[in-house]
Write an enzyme that holds these catalytic residues in place. Structure first.
Site, mmCIF file in Angstrom:
data_model
loop_
_atom_site.group_PDB
_atom_site.id
_atom_site.type_symbol
_atom_site.label_atom_id
_atom_site.label_comp_id
_atom_site.label_asym_id
_atom_site.label_seq_id
_atom_site.Cartn_x
_atom_site.Cartn_y
_atom_site.Cartn_z
ATOM 1 C CE LYS A 114 -4.067 -4.157 1.341
ATOM 2 N NZ LYS A 114 -4.817 -3.091 2.028
ATOM 3 C CG ASP A 145 -1.924 -1.156 1.213
ATOM 4 O OD1 ASP A 145 -1.816 -2.016 0.328
ATOM 5 O OD2 ASP A 145 -2.780 -1.213 2.116
ATOM 6 C CB CYS A 205 -2.179 -2.737 5.234
ATOM 7 S SG CYS A 205 -3.929 -2.268 5.092
HETATM 8 C C1 VGL Z 1 -4.702 0.842 5.849
HETATM 9 C C2 VGL Z 1 -6.119 1.839 7.346
HETATM 10 C C3 VGL Z 1 -7.167 1.693 6.472
HETATM 11 C C4 VGL Z 1 -3.313 0.401 5.514
HETATM 12 C C5 VGL Z 1 -5.749 0.673 4.968
HETATM 13 O O1 VGL Z 1 -2.969 0.290 4.316
HETATM 14 O O2 VGL Z 1 -2.533 0.167 6.466
HETATM 15 N N1 VGL Z 1 -4.898 1.408 7.039
HETATM 16 N N2 VGL Z 1 -6.965 1.103 5.288
#
Ligand code: VGL
Ligand code: ZN
Length: 199
Positions: A97, A11, A141
């Site tokens: 995802k 991410d 994540c």
């Molecule tokens: C994430 C919070 C909400 C992440 C994704 O990538 O860590 N954190 N969605």
């Protein structure tokens, strides 16, 4: 021989970087070390995976719909794009995802490719049993992905100078790293990859 090793970037998207909708303090500082990790894996011909948070406009993951988070990483938005300085090879395998309207999808193991393949299937098919993992966010994540990988019996090395966390509560990232270590994840600095991963 390290035929069974791969790199997984979690991410590294605009919304998790300063200026983004769910900015991780210093989130953009993972980009340069991750570029170095990518270069090393490309140079020795090892596979590279990258996950992305890829939410629909309405999901129970978002505050307006009862969830914990501000709206972020909506499919095809600028915020959902990978950081512009991240240099991904053409061969990267992308996993999306968080697309289900009722599932958070924190772990890259919840992700699927364009061809609907899961990370677990791809790892099994390619005989990969060791993941090097870096990216955002340490306490969500990255944590979920590392713990998932350990539960699946994979060897995991966290690139601990190429992760950054949200730290909603002070110390969350530190605690998450301790949890990953307790689950058997190894910790390594990007500059040390060449000592551990070679032909
Ligand atoms: C994430 C919070 C909400 C992440 C994704 O990538 O860590 N954190 N969605
Ligand atoms: Zn999300």
């Amino acid at each position: 021989m390290n035929k069974t090793t791969a790199l997984l970037l979690v991410d590294v998207q605009n919304d998790f970087c300063p200026g983004g909708a769910l900015a991780v303090p210093e989130g953009d500082q993972v980009v340069e070390p991750l570029n170095r990790a990518v270069e090393h894996f490309v140079a020795i011909g090892l596979p590279i995976f990258a996950s992305r948070d890829w939410h629909p406009p309405q999901t129970s993951h978002f505050q307006p719909f009862g969830g914990p988070w501000p709206v972020h990483c909506v499919q095809n938005s600028h915020g959902a794009a990978m950081h512009q300085d991240l240099r991904l090879p053409a061969s990267v395998v992308l996993l999306s995802k968080g697309m289900d309207e009722s599932v958070d999808g924190y772990s890259a193991f919840d992700g699927i490719t364009e061809e609907d393949r899961t990370l677990a299937d791809l790892l099994t098919e390619n005989g990969i049993d060791h993941l090097y993992i870096g990216g955002l966010a340490t306490d969500y994540c990255v944590r979920a992905t590392v713990l998932d990988a350990r539960k699946r019996g994979l060897t995991v090395t966290v690139l601990n100078d190429a992760v950054a966390g949200v730290d909603l509560q002070p110390g969350d990232s530190k605690r998450a790293l301790a949890e990953m270590r307790a689950a058997g994840a190894r910790m390594l600095r990007v500059a040390e990859i060449n000592l551990m991963v070679s032909q």
